[in-house]
Design a protein around this motif. Structure first.
Motif, short mmCIF file in Angstrom:
data_model
loop_
_atom_site.label_atom_id
_atom_site.label_comp_id
_atom_site.label_asym_id
_atom_site.label_seq_id
_atom_site.Cartn_x
_atom_site.Cartn_y
_atom_site.Cartn_z
N UNK A 249 8.88 -7.28 2.39
CA UNK A 249 8.51 -6.07 3.14
C UNK A 249 7.50 -5.23 2.36
N UNK A 250 7.72 -5.08 1.06
CA UNK A 250 6.78 -4.32 0.24
C UNK A 250 5.44 -5.04 0.14
N UNK A 251 5.47 -6.38 0.22
CA UNK A 251 4.24 -7.16 0.20
C UNK A 251 3.38 -6.93 1.43
N UNK A 252 3.93 -6.28 2.45
CA UNK A 252 3.16 -5.88 3.62
C UNK A 252 2.88 -4.38 3.59
N UNK A 253 3.88 -3.60 3.20
CA UNK A 253 3.74 -2.14 3.18
C UNK A 253 2.67 -1.67 2.19
N UNK A 254 2.71 -2.18 0.97
CA UNK A 254 1.77 -1.71 -0.06
C UNK A 254 0.32 -2.05 0.31
N UNK A 255 0.01 -3.29 0.73
CA UNK A 255 -1.37 -3.54 1.17
C UNK A 255 -1.79 -2.64 2.34
N UNK A 256 -0.84 -2.38 3.25
CA UNK A 256 -1.19 -1.50 4.37
C UNK A 256 -1.58 -0.11 3.86
N UNK B 146 -2.67 3.84 12.93
CA UNK B 146 -3.59 3.12 12.04
C UNK B 146 -4.92 2.79 12.71
N UNK B 147 -5.97 2.74 11.90
CA UNK B 147 -7.30 2.37 12.37
C UNK B 147 -7.59 0.92 11.99
N UNK B 148 -8.45 0.27 12.77
CA UNK B 148 -8.84 -1.10 12.45
C UNK B 148 -7.71 -2.09 12.65
N UNK B 149 -7.84 -3.25 12.04
CA UNK B 149 -6.84 -4.31 12.20
C UNK B 149 -5.53 -4.02 11.47
N UNK B 150 -5.48 -2.92 10.73
CA UNK B 150 -4.28 -2.62 9.96
C UNK B 150 -3.11 -2.17 10.83
N UNK B 151 -3.36 -1.96 12.12
CA UNK B 151 -2.24 -1.67 13.01
C UNK B 151 -1.26 -2.85 13.02
N UNK B 152 -1.77 -4.06 12.79
CA UNK B 152 -0.90 -5.25 12.77
C UNK B 152 0.07 -5.18 11.59
N UNK B 153 -0.41 -4.78 10.41
CA UNK B 153 0.48 -4.63 9.26
C UNK B 153 1.48 -3.51 9.50
N UNK B 154 1.02 -2.42 10.10
CA UNK B 154 1.90 -1.30 10.44
C UNK B 154 3.01 -1.76 11.37
N UNK B 155 2.64 -2.56 12.37
CA UNK B 155 3.62 -3.09 13.31
C UNK B 155 4.66 -3.95 12.59
N UNK C 75 8.63 -3.30 12.63
CA UNK C 75 9.46 -4.27 13.35
C UNK C 75 10.34 -5.09 12.41
N UNK C 76 9.75 -5.57 11.32
CA UNK C 76 10.55 -6.36 10.37
C UNK C 76 11.66 -5.52 9.75
N UNK C 77 11.34 -4.28 9.40
CA UNK C 77 12.35 -3.42 8.80
C UNK C 77 13.51 -3.16 9.73
N UNK C 78 13.21 -2.81 10.99
CA UNK C 78 14.27 -2.52 11.95
C UNK C 78 15.07 -3.78 12.27
N UNK D 60 0.34 -9.49 -7.95
CA UNK D 60 1.74 -9.14 -8.25
C UNK D 60 2.06 -7.72 -7.83
N UNK D 61 1.07 -6.84 -7.90
CA UNK D 61 1.31 -5.44 -7.59
C UNK D 61 0.94 -5.09 -6.15
N UNK D 62 -0.08 -5.78 -5.61
CA UNK D 62 -0.50 -5.51 -4.24
C UNK D 62 0.35 -6.24 -3.21
#
Length: 360
Positions: A98-105, A144-153, A157-160, A334-336
């Motif tokens: 989950x953090x591997x998606x949240x942090x890049x977003x 979110x702007x741009x294609x990053x709405x997909x990461x936001x989604x 969704x994954x968290x819930x 590793x961090x992103x």
């Protein structure tokens, strides 16, 4: 993995099941935790279309084609994301994913906002953002702007979905129902979080609860092009938020998956390679798409704008893959992304009839 529903394999009609089975490659003799080449191939096509139709100088010129691509190209990604959402992970394993998606977003959406807010007026852009502090936080946390709405989604969704799956004694259908109710409430509170995207995610999650392999859910066949063409001819090109849009999406995905068996090895290798690196392309492509905008006046001699599209897509994809390798080499992955290696190398070969296994 969610407990499969007790549905007979011949459900609902034996003839239909036989047709599906005949359209798919045989199962592996010893199933394991393997990637599914057809799925990577499909993701490769979808991610290439995403890059292509985010080139505003090209997409605004081919409006009907753009509208058709928008019906299925990101919807297909969302369906796959719902299917491969693994609620069997331990809390620690899930948190890492989950953090591997949240942090890049958070990082790349912030950079993208700043780039659009300060983009010179001489460079054409489909959306411009105001350089205001409150607008920045509203974009980052709500719209979110741009294609990053997909990461936001995916983050929401994954968290819930994972948290609901932790509730004891909930059957798979009940998990989906509770998840749908919570996400519907989120969509009501935040209209930018579109319920149609949630519906595609839950459709993928539902496919997984049936116990069927993902490719059987798509029923791959070239004949899907016939009803898809009929829908486009008989009705105004539908949006993805209606039943016609859903039908057109599934028919197109069915057709694209089947082309894996008919494409040459070079084509299979290319799109499978891009599909394995699709998340990296989603993350890095907005920045490189912006950098390709100055090519528009240079290539204005081509009235079809195809030269611009081919060159820009090639540059964007190559730059995304290069940026991913650079992140790996510098240790930033590793961090992103919370992974030692984000880049997936090109496979030596991709068989036309790859084994199909149910992912664990």
């Amino acid at each position: 993995m969610p407990r499969p529903l007790n549905l007979p394999l011949s459900f609902p009609f034996p003839a239909m099941q036989a047709a599906i089975d005949s359209a798919l490659p045989p199962h592996a003799a010893a199933p394991g935790k393997q990637r599914i080449p057809q799925v990577d191939y499909l993701k490769g096509i979808l991610i290439t279309l995403m890059v292509l139709f985010h080139l505003s100088w090209f997409s605004t010129y081919y409006l009907d084609v753009t509208r058709y691509a928008y019906v299925f190209h990101m919807s297909g990604f969302i369906i796959l994301s719902g299917f491969f959402a693994n609620t069997d992970k331990t809390p620690g394993q899930f948190l890492k994913t989950w953090l591997g998606i949240l942090v890049p977003y958070l990082v790349f959406e912030s950079l993208y906002y700043l780039a659009l807010a300060h983009l010179p007026a001489s460079i054409p852009a489909s959306n411009r953002l105001e350089p205001a502090f409150t607008a920045f936080w509203k974009t980052l946390l709500l719209a979110p702007a741009g294609t990053y709405w997909y990461l936001y989604l995916l983050v929401v969704c994954l968290g819930v979905y994972y948290l609901v799956s932790r509730i004891p004694r909930l059957s798979p259908p009940a998990r989906l129902a509770v998840t749908a109710a919570i996400l519907a409430a989120v969509s009501w509170l935040n209209p930018a979080f579109q319920m149609i995207h949630v519906a595609y995610f839950l459709l993928g999650a539902f496919f997984r609860t049936t116990g069927l392999p993902i490719l059987k859910c798509f029923f791959p066949t070239l004949w899907a092009a016939v009803p898809a063409a009929a829908l486009c001819l008989l009705f105004p090109l539908p949006a993805r938020d209606g039943m016609l849009g859903l039908c057109l999406c599934m028919l197109t995905l069915s057709f694209l998956v089947k082309t894996h068996d008919l494409a040459g090895e070079a084509v299979r290798r290319l799109f499978t390679y891009l599909g394995r690196n699709s998340l990296s392309i989603v993350i890095f492509s907005p920045a490189f798409t912006l950098l390709c905008k100055p090519l528009a006046p240079v290539l204005a001699f081509d009235s079809s704008r195809i030269c611009f599209a081919v060159l820009s897509v090639t540059l964007v994809l190559a730059a995304c893959l290069g940026a991913t390798r650079l992140c790996d080499a510098l240790g930033w992955s590793r961090f992103l992304f919370f992974k030692k290696k984000m880049y997936s190398p090109l496979a030596l070969s991709v068989e036309p009839a790859a084994p199909l296994t149910y992912p664990s």
